[in-house]
Design an enzyme around this catalytic site. Structure first.
Site, PDB file in Angstrom:
ATOM      1  N   PHE A  58       0.891  -1.201   0.070  1.00 22.96           N
ATOM      2  CA  PHE A  58      -0.081  -0.110  -0.257  1.00 22.96           C
ATOM      3  C   PHE A  58       1.004   1.166  -0.126  1.00 22.96           C
ATOM      4  CE2 PHE A  58      -2.681   3.457   1.671  1.00 22.96           C
ATOM      5  CZ  PHE A  58      -3.700   3.315   1.101  1.00 22.96           C
ATOM      6  N   ASP A 117       8.990   2.798   1.422  1.00 25.04           N
ATOM      7  CA  ASP A 117       7.960   3.707   1.959  1.00 25.04           C
ATOM      8  C   ASP A 117       7.898   3.188   3.429  1.00 25.04           C
ATOM      9  OD1 ASP A 117       5.412   4.199   2.864  1.00 25.04           O
ATOM     10  OD2 ASP A 117       4.239   3.463   1.118  1.00 25.04           O
ATOM     11  N   LYS A 122       2.396  10.320   8.117  1.00 22.51           N
ATOM     12  CA  LYS A 122       1.796   9.817   9.189  1.00 22.51           C
ATOM     13  C   LYS A 122       2.423  10.250  10.586  1.00 22.51           C
ATOM     14  CE  LYS A 122      -0.527   5.542   7.586  1.00 22.51           C
ATOM     15  NZ  LYS A 122      -1.782   5.895   7.444  1.00 22.51           N
TER      16      LYS A 122
END
Length: 406
Positions: A136, A221, A250
Protein backbone atom coordinates in the site's frame (compact mmCIF):
# COMPACT_ATOMS: atom_id res chain seq x y z
CA UNK A 1 -25.18 23.58 14.73
CA UNK A 2 -25.82 20.11 16.13
CA UNK A 3 -24.25 17.25 14.18
CA UNK A 4 -24.01 13.50 14.76
CA UNK A 5 -23.22 10.28 12.94
CA UNK A 6 -26.42 10.59 10.89
CA UNK A 7 -25.16 13.91 9.55
CA UNK A 8 -22.38 11.97 7.86
CA UNK A 9 -24.92 10.02 5.82
CA UNK A 10 -26.64 13.26 4.84
CA UNK A 11 -23.68 15.35 3.72
CA UNK A 12 -20.55 13.22 3.21
CA UNK A 13 -19.49 11.19 0.18
CA UNK A 14 -20.08 7.54 1.20
CA UNK A 15 -16.55 6.24 0.61
CA UNK A 16 -16.14 5.72 4.36
CA UNK A 17 -18.28 3.92 6.90
CA UNK A 18 -17.20 5.46 10.21
CA UNK A 19 -18.08 4.13 13.65
CA UNK A 20 -21.39 5.03 15.25
CA UNK A 21 -19.72 7.15 17.93
CA UNK A 22 -18.23 10.57 17.12
CA UNK A 23 -15.02 11.46 19.02
CA UNK A 24 -14.88 15.06 20.21
CA UNK A 25 -11.94 15.29 22.61
CA UNK A 26 -8.65 13.51 23.24
CA UNK A 27 -5.90 13.63 25.84
CA UNK A 28 -2.89 11.34 25.73
CA UNK A 29 -4.11 7.87 24.79
CA UNK A 30 -7.74 8.48 25.80
CA UNK A 31 -10.61 9.83 23.70
CA UNK A 32 -14.15 10.91 24.58
CA UNK A 33 -17.19 10.89 22.29
CA UNK A 34 -20.28 13.11 22.06
CA UNK A 35 -21.86 11.19 24.94
CA UNK A 36 -18.70 11.61 27.05
CA UNK A 37 -17.95 7.88 26.79
CA UNK A 38 -14.22 7.23 27.22
CA UNK A 39 -12.11 5.12 24.86
CA UNK A 40 -8.49 4.01 24.97
CA UNK A 41 -6.82 4.65 21.64
CA UNK A 42 -4.81 1.80 20.12
CA UNK A 43 -5.63 3.03 16.59
CA UNK A 44 -3.59 6.21 16.72
CA UNK A 45 -5.40 7.74 13.77
CA UNK A 46 -3.98 4.86 11.65
CA UNK A 47 -0.43 5.14 13.00
CA UNK A 48 -0.51 8.95 12.93
CA UNK A 49 -0.98 10.13 16.53
CA UNK A 50 2.53 9.07 17.44
CA UNK A 51 2.51 11.05 20.71
CA UNK A 52 -1.17 10.61 21.49
CA UNK A 53 -3.70 13.42 21.54
CA UNK A 54 -2.86 17.03 22.44
CA UNK A 55 0.73 16.34 23.43
CA UNK A 56 1.99 19.56 25.06
CA UNK A 57 5.04 19.84 22.78
CA UNK A 58 2.82 19.66 19.68
CA UNK A 59 0.07 21.97 20.91
CA UNK A 60 2.69 24.50 22.04
CA UNK A 61 4.39 24.43 18.62
CA UNK A 62 1.03 24.76 16.87
CA UNK A 63 -0.05 27.74 18.95
CA UNK A 64 3.33 29.48 18.71
CA UNK A 65 3.60 29.09 14.94
CA UNK A 66 -0.11 29.79 14.49
CA UNK A 67 0.53 33.28 15.82
CA UNK A 68 3.48 33.82 13.47
CA UNK A 69 3.03 32.48 9.96
CA UNK A 70 0.78 29.79 8.45
CA UNK A 71 1.41 29.65 4.73
CA UNK A 72 3.66 31.20 2.10
CA UNK A 73 3.75 28.85 -0.93
CA UNK A 74 7.01 27.62 -2.39
CA UNK A 75 7.84 30.99 -3.90
CA UNK A 76 9.52 31.42 -0.49
CA UNK A 77 11.15 29.07 1.98
CA UNK A 78 10.60 29.27 5.74
CA UNK A 79 12.46 28.63 8.98
CA UNK A 80 10.42 25.65 10.34
CA UNK A 81 10.83 23.79 7.01
CA UNK A 82 14.56 24.42 6.95
CA UNK A 83 15.03 23.32 10.56
CA UNK A 84 12.96 20.14 10.08
CA UNK A 85 14.77 19.24 6.86
CA UNK A 86 18.15 19.78 8.52
CA UNK A 87 17.19 17.49 11.41
CA UNK A 88 15.94 14.76 9.05
CA UNK A 89 19.14 14.95 7.01
CA UNK A 90 21.30 14.88 10.13
CA UNK A 91 19.51 11.80 11.51
CA UNK A 92 19.34 9.69 8.31
CA UNK A 93 21.22 8.60 5.18
CA UNK A 94 19.66 11.45 3.21
CA UNK A 95 21.17 14.69 1.93
CA UNK A 96 17.98 16.32 0.66
CA UNK A 97 14.31 16.54 1.66
CA UNK A 98 11.13 17.34 -0.27
CA UNK A 99 7.98 18.16 1.73
CA UNK A 100 4.42 17.26 0.76
CA UNK A 101 1.10 16.91 2.59
CA UNK A 102 0.65 13.14 2.89
CA UNK A 103 2.20 9.74 2.38
CA UNK A 104 0.57 9.38 -1.01
CA UNK A 105 2.09 12.68 -2.14
CA UNK A 106 5.51 11.73 -0.79
CA UNK A 107 5.31 8.43 -2.66
CA UNK A 108 4.11 10.16 -5.83
CA UNK A 109 7.17 12.39 -5.62
CA UNK A 110 9.46 9.39 -5.04
CA UNK A 111 8.14 7.54 -8.07
CA UNK A 112 8.34 10.59 -10.32
CA UNK A 113 11.87 11.29 -9.09
CA UNK A 114 12.97 7.70 -9.80
CA UNK A 115 11.73 7.87 -13.38
CA UNK A 116 13.18 11.33 -13.97
CA UNK A 117 16.56 10.23 -12.55
CA UNK A 118 16.67 7.28 -14.93
CA UNK A 119 15.73 9.50 -17.85
CA UNK A 120 18.59 11.84 -16.92
CA UNK A 121 21.19 9.11 -16.40
CA UNK A 122 20.10 6.18 -18.59
CA UNK A 123 17.41 6.13 -21.29
CA UNK A 124 13.66 6.29 -21.76
CA UNK A 125 13.29 2.51 -21.73
CA UNK A 126 14.44 2.20 -18.10
CA UNK A 127 11.10 3.13 -16.56
CA UNK A 128 9.63 -0.06 -15.06
CA UNK A 129 8.51 0.13 -11.43
CA UNK A 130 8.43 -3.12 -9.44
CA UNK A 131 6.37 -3.27 -6.26
CA UNK A 132 4.77 -6.03 -4.21
CA UNK A 133 1.37 -7.63 -3.93
CA UNK A 134 -0.61 -6.52 -0.87
CA UNK A 135 1.52 -3.40 -0.65
CA UNK A 136 0.00 0.00 0.00
CA UNK A 137 1.49 3.30 -1.12
CA UNK A 138 -1.41 5.76 -1.19
CA UNK A 139 -4.56 6.60 -3.11
CA UNK A 140 -3.41 8.74 -6.01
CA UNK A 141 -3.87 6.83 -9.26
CA UNK A 142 -0.11 6.33 -9.64
CA UNK A 143 0.50 5.21 -6.05
CA UNK A 144 -2.61 3.04 -5.80
CA UNK A 145 -1.56 1.25 -8.98
CA UNK A 146 1.92 0.69 -7.57
CA UNK A 147 0.29 -0.63 -4.39
CA UNK A 148 -0.40 -4.30 -5.04
CA UNK A 149 -4.08 -4.42 -4.12
CA UNK A 150 -6.25 -4.35 -7.29
CA UNK A 151 -9.42 -3.81 -5.24
CA UNK A 152 -8.19 -0.26 -4.61
CA UNK A 153 -7.13 0.52 -8.18
CA UNK A 154 -9.73 -1.29 -10.32
CA UNK A 155 -12.71 0.54 -11.72
CA UNK A 156 -11.15 3.89 -12.61
CA UNK A 157 -10.22 3.31 -16.22
CA UNK A 158 -6.78 2.68 -17.75
CA UNK A 159 -4.05 2.46 -15.14
CA UNK A 160 -0.58 4.00 -15.35
CA UNK A 161 1.71 1.61 -17.21
CA UNK A 162 5.16 0.25 -16.55
CA UNK A 163 4.24 -1.22 -13.14
CA UNK A 164 4.54 -4.89 -12.18
CA UNK A 165 4.17 -6.76 -8.89
CA UNK A 166 6.07 -9.55 -7.21
CA UNK A 167 5.38 -11.54 -4.06
CA UNK A 168 6.59 -9.92 -0.87
CA UNK A 169 9.36 -12.10 0.53
CA UNK A 170 9.96 -14.03 -2.70
CA UNK A 171 13.45 -13.02 -3.77
CA UNK A 172 13.67 -15.55 -6.59
CA UNK A 173 10.55 -14.11 -8.23
CA UNK A 174 11.95 -10.60 -7.94
CA UNK A 175 15.23 -11.73 -9.50
CA UNK A 176 13.33 -13.16 -12.47
CA UNK A 177 11.35 -9.94 -12.88
CA UNK A 178 14.24 -7.49 -12.81
CA UNK A 179 16.03 -6.43 -15.98
CA UNK A 180 17.76 -3.46 -17.56
CA UNK A 181 14.28 -1.92 -17.85
CA UNK A 182 13.89 -1.78 -14.07
CA UNK A 183 13.81 1.81 -12.85
CA UNK A 184 13.03 1.20 -9.18
CA UNK A 185 11.76 -1.28 -6.63
CA UNK A 186 9.29 0.22 -4.17
CA UNK A 187 8.57 -1.61 -0.95
CA UNK A 188 7.48 -1.21 2.63
CA UNK A 189 10.24 -2.57 4.90
CA UNK A 190 7.30 -3.90 6.92
CA UNK A 191 3.96 -4.21 5.15
CA UNK A 192 1.21 -2.34 7.01
CA UNK A 193 -2.16 -2.47 5.27
CA UNK A 194 -1.19 -5.84 3.79
CA UNK A 195 -1.34 -7.51 7.21
CA UNK A 196 1.62 -6.29 9.32
CA UNK A 197 4.11 -8.52 7.51
CA UNK A 198 7.70 -8.46 8.79
CA UNK A 199 10.09 -9.67 6.06
CA UNK A 200 13.15 -11.81 6.60
CA UNK A 201 16.21 -9.54 6.81
CA UNK A 202 17.84 -11.61 4.06
CA UNK A 203 14.98 -10.73 1.70
CA UNK A 204 15.45 -7.01 2.20
CA UNK A 205 19.21 -7.30 1.77
CA UNK A 206 18.60 -9.36 -1.38
CA UNK A 207 16.35 -6.64 -2.79
CA UNK A 208 19.09 -4.08 -2.20
CA UNK A 209 21.64 -6.30 -3.94
CA UNK A 210 19.38 -6.84 -6.97
CA UNK A 211 18.79 -3.09 -7.26
CA UNK A 212 22.54 -2.54 -7.24
CA UNK A 213 23.03 -5.26 -9.87
CA UNK A 214 20.48 -3.75 -12.24
CA UNK A 215 21.26 -0.07 -11.54
CA UNK A 216 17.77 0.40 -10.12
CA UNK A 217 16.74 2.63 -7.22
CA UNK A 218 15.40 1.17 -3.99
CA UNK A 219 12.48 3.15 -2.54
CA UNK A 220 11.41 2.46 1.03
CA UNK A 221 7.88 3.52 1.92
CA UNK A 222 8.23 4.20 5.64
CA UNK A 223 4.98 6.13 5.92
CA UNK A 224 3.69 3.63 8.47
CA UNK A 225 6.87 2.02 9.83
CA UNK A 226 8.87 5.22 10.32
CA UNK A 227 9.27 7.90 12.96
CA UNK A 228 10.09 5.67 15.89
CA UNK A 229 7.31 3.14 15.47
CA UNK A 230 9.65 0.13 15.47
CA UNK A 231 12.10 1.38 18.09
CA UNK A 232 14.39 3.12 15.60
CA UNK A 233 13.75 6.45 13.92
CA UNK A 234 13.17 4.51 10.68
CA UNK A 235 12.83 0.78 10.11
CA UNK A 236 15.70 0.68 7.59
CA UNK A 237 17.98 1.29 10.58
CA UNK A 238 16.94 -2.09 12.00
CA UNK A 239 17.66 -3.89 8.72
CA UNK A 240 21.21 -2.79 7.87
CA UNK A 241 19.90 -1.79 4.43
CA UNK A 242 19.95 1.78 3.13
CA UNK A 243 17.44 2.82 0.47
CA UNK A 244 18.03 5.40 -2.25
CA UNK A 245 14.76 7.18 -1.54
CA UNK A 246 12.65 7.05 1.63
CA UNK A 247 9.17 8.41 2.24
CA UNK A 248 7.63 9.47 5.53
CA UNK A 249 4.28 10.85 6.66
CA UNK A 250 1.68 9.72 9.24
CA UNK A 251 3.68 9.94 12.50
CA UNK A 252 5.94 12.62 11.02
CA UNK A 253 3.40 15.30 11.91
CA UNK A 254 1.95 13.66 15.00
CA UNK A 255 -1.54 14.35 13.63
CA UNK A 256 -0.88 17.41 11.50
CA UNK A 257 -0.84 16.59 7.75
CA UNK A 258 2.69 16.46 6.34
CA UNK A 259 4.75 14.11 4.20
CA UNK A 260 8.41 14.00 3.26
CA UNK A 261 10.62 12.37 0.65
CA UNK A 262 14.27 11.88 1.60
CA UNK A 263 17.06 11.08 -0.85
CA UNK A 264 20.71 11.62 -1.76
CA UNK A 265 22.11 14.76 -3.34
CA UNK A 266 22.87 13.02 -6.65
CA UNK A 267 19.36 11.64 -7.09
CA UNK A 268 17.74 14.87 -5.87
CA UNK A 269 19.35 16.81 -8.72
CA UNK A 270 16.77 15.35 -11.12
CA UNK A 271 13.95 17.34 -9.51
CA UNK A 272 14.98 20.67 -10.99
CA UNK A 273 12.75 23.75 -10.58
CA UNK A 274 9.45 23.15 -12.30
CA UNK A 275 9.61 19.35 -12.44
CA UNK A 276 7.42 18.78 -9.36
CA UNK A 277 5.74 20.81 -6.65
CA UNK A 278 3.09 21.24 -3.99
CA UNK A 279 1.21 24.38 -2.99
CA UNK A 280 1.02 23.48 0.69
CA UNK A 281 4.05 21.20 0.94
CA UNK A 282 6.54 22.45 3.54
CA UNK A 283 4.24 25.12 4.93
CA UNK A 284 5.45 26.69 8.22
CA UNK A 285 2.56 25.45 10.35
CA UNK A 286 2.96 21.78 9.40
CA UNK A 287 6.74 21.88 9.66
CA UNK A 288 6.71 23.55 13.07
CA UNK A 289 4.47 20.82 14.48
CA UNK A 290 6.50 18.07 12.77
CA UNK A 291 9.73 19.52 14.15
CA UNK A 292 8.29 19.36 17.66
CA UNK A 293 7.22 15.75 17.07
CA UNK A 294 10.67 14.87 15.73
CA UNK A 295 12.38 16.40 18.77
CA UNK A 296 10.33 14.25 21.15
CA UNK A 297 10.51 11.02 19.13
CA UNK A 298 14.23 11.16 18.38
CA UNK A 299 15.25 10.65 21.98
CA UNK A 300 16.82 7.36 23.03
CA UNK A 301 14.54 7.12 26.06
CA UNK A 302 11.44 7.29 23.86
CA UNK A 303 12.80 4.86 21.25
CA UNK A 304 13.90 2.35 23.90
CA UNK A 305 10.49 2.68 25.56
CA UNK A 306 8.79 1.53 22.36
CA UNK A 307 10.37 -1.93 22.69
CA UNK A 308 9.46 -2.17 26.38
CA UNK A 309 5.85 -1.36 25.53
CA UNK A 310 5.89 -3.95 22.74
CA UNK A 311 6.96 -6.60 25.25
CA UNK A 312 4.06 -5.64 27.52
CA UNK A 313 1.60 -5.90 24.63
CA UNK A 314 2.93 -9.31 23.64
CA UNK A 315 2.80 -10.61 27.21
CA UNK A 316 -0.87 -9.75 27.65
CA UNK A 317 -1.89 -10.76 24.13
CA UNK A 318 -0.29 -14.18 24.71
CA UNK A 319 -2.27 -14.54 27.93
CA UNK A 320 -5.50 -13.57 26.16
CA UNK A 321 -4.82 -15.97 23.31
CA UNK A 322 -4.03 -18.84 25.68
CA UNK A 323 -7.50 -18.33 27.10
CA UNK A 324 -9.56 -17.76 23.94
CA UNK A 325 -7.43 -19.31 21.14
CA UNK A 326 -8.26 -16.77 18.43
CA UNK A 327 -4.84 -15.78 16.99
CA UNK A 328 -2.20 -17.71 15.07
CA UNK A 329 0.51 -15.17 15.86
CA UNK A 330 1.24 -11.61 16.94
CA UNK A 331 3.08 -9.87 14.11
CA UNK A 332 4.96 -6.63 13.79
CA UNK A 333 7.45 -4.58 15.75
CA UNK A 334 7.28 -1.91 18.40
CA UNK A 335 4.03 0.02 18.36
CA UNK A 336 2.83 -1.47 15.08
CA UNK A 337 1.41 -4.87 15.91
CA UNK A 338 -1.01 -7.24 14.19
CA UNK A 339 -3.05 -10.03 15.74
CA UNK A 340 -3.50 -12.60 12.95
CA UNK A 341 -6.77 -14.52 13.31
CA UNK A 342 -6.79 -18.31 13.16
CA UNK A 343 -8.83 -20.41 10.75
CA UNK A 344 -11.89 -20.47 13.02
CA UNK A 345 -12.19 -16.66 12.92
CA UNK A 346 -10.85 -16.11 9.42
CA UNK A 347 -12.27 -13.02 7.71
CA UNK A 348 -13.67 -11.53 10.92
CA UNK A 349 -11.09 -8.87 11.79
CA UNK A 350 -13.70 -6.13 11.54
CA UNK A 351 -15.93 -8.02 14.01
CA UNK A 352 -13.05 -7.97 16.51
CA UNK A 353 -12.54 -4.25 15.91
CA UNK A 354 -16.23 -3.51 16.49
CA UNK A 355 -16.33 -5.74 19.59
CA UNK A 356 -13.35 -3.86 21.01
CA UNK A 357 -14.94 -0.52 20.22
CA UNK A 358 -18.08 -1.56 22.05
CA UNK A 359 -15.93 -2.09 25.16
CA UNK A 360 -14.20 1.28 24.92
CA UNK A 361 -11.11 0.43 22.85
CA UNK A 362 -10.24 1.98 19.49
CA UNK A 363 -8.22 -0.33 17.21
CA UNK A 364 -7.80 -1.10 13.52
CA UNK A 365 -7.75 -3.90 10.98
CA UNK A 366 -5.10 -4.74 8.38
CA UNK A 367 -7.08 -6.68 5.84
CA UNK A 368 -9.83 -9.14 6.76
CA UNK A 369 -7.72 -11.37 8.99
CA UNK A 370 -5.55 -9.08 11.14
CA UNK A 371 -6.47 -6.80 14.04
CA UNK A 372 -3.99 -3.93 14.08
CA UNK A 373 -2.69 -1.82 16.96
CA UNK A 374 -0.78 1.42 16.25
CA UNK A 375 -0.89 3.36 19.51
CA UNK A 376 1.14 6.30 20.72
CA UNK A 377 4.83 5.62 21.28
CA UNK A 378 4.49 7.16 24.74
CA UNK A 379 1.27 5.41 25.79
CA UNK A 380 1.39 4.80 29.56
CA UNK A 381 1.68 1.18 30.69
CA UNK A 382 -1.58 1.47 32.62
CA UNK A 383 -3.38 2.42 29.39
CA UNK A 384 -1.89 -0.62 27.63
CA UNK A 385 -3.06 -2.92 30.41
CA UNK A 386 -6.52 -1.35 30.62
CA UNK A 387 -6.89 -1.26 26.84
CA UNK A 388 -6.06 -4.94 26.52
CA UNK A 389 -8.49 -5.74 29.34
CA UNK A 390 -11.19 -4.04 27.26
CA UNK A 391 -10.00 -5.95 24.19
CA UNK A 392 -10.34 -9.18 26.15
CA UNK A 393 -13.91 -8.29 27.14
CA UNK A 394 -14.75 -7.75 23.49
CA UNK A 395 -13.20 -11.07 22.53
CA UNK A 396 -15.06 -12.89 25.30
CA UNK A 397 -18.39 -11.65 23.97
CA UNK A 398 -17.48 -12.28 20.36
CA UNK A 399 -16.35 -15.88 20.81
CA UNK A 400 -19.51 -16.70 22.76
CA UNK A 401 -21.63 -15.46 19.83
CA UNK A 402 -22.11 -17.72 16.79
CA UNK A 403 -20.62 -16.16 13.66
CA UNK A 404 -23.88 -16.44 11.74
CA UNK A 405 -25.54 -14.08 14.24
CA UNK A 406 -23.15 -11.18 13.56
Amino acid sequence: MQVNRETFNDVMVPNYNPAAMVPVRGQGSRVWDQENVEYIDFAGGIAVNVLGHCHPALTSALLEQGNKLWHLSNVFTNEPALRLAAKLVDATFADKVYFANSGAEANEAALKLARRFMLDHHDEGKDEIIAFKQGFHGRTFFTVTVGGQPAYSDGFGPKPGGIIHGEYGNLAMLEDMMSNKTCAVMMEPMQGEGGIIVPEPEFVKGVRALCDKHNALLIFDEVQSGMGRTGKLFEYMNLDVTPDILTSAKSLGGGFPIGAMLTTAKIAESLKPGTHGSTYGGNPLACAVAEAAFDVINQQEVLDGVLLKEALFREHLARINNKYEVFTEIRGKGMLLGCALNEKYKGRARDFMVAANNEGLMCLVAGMNVVRFAPSLVIPEEDIIEGLARFEKGIAKLVSTPSDSK
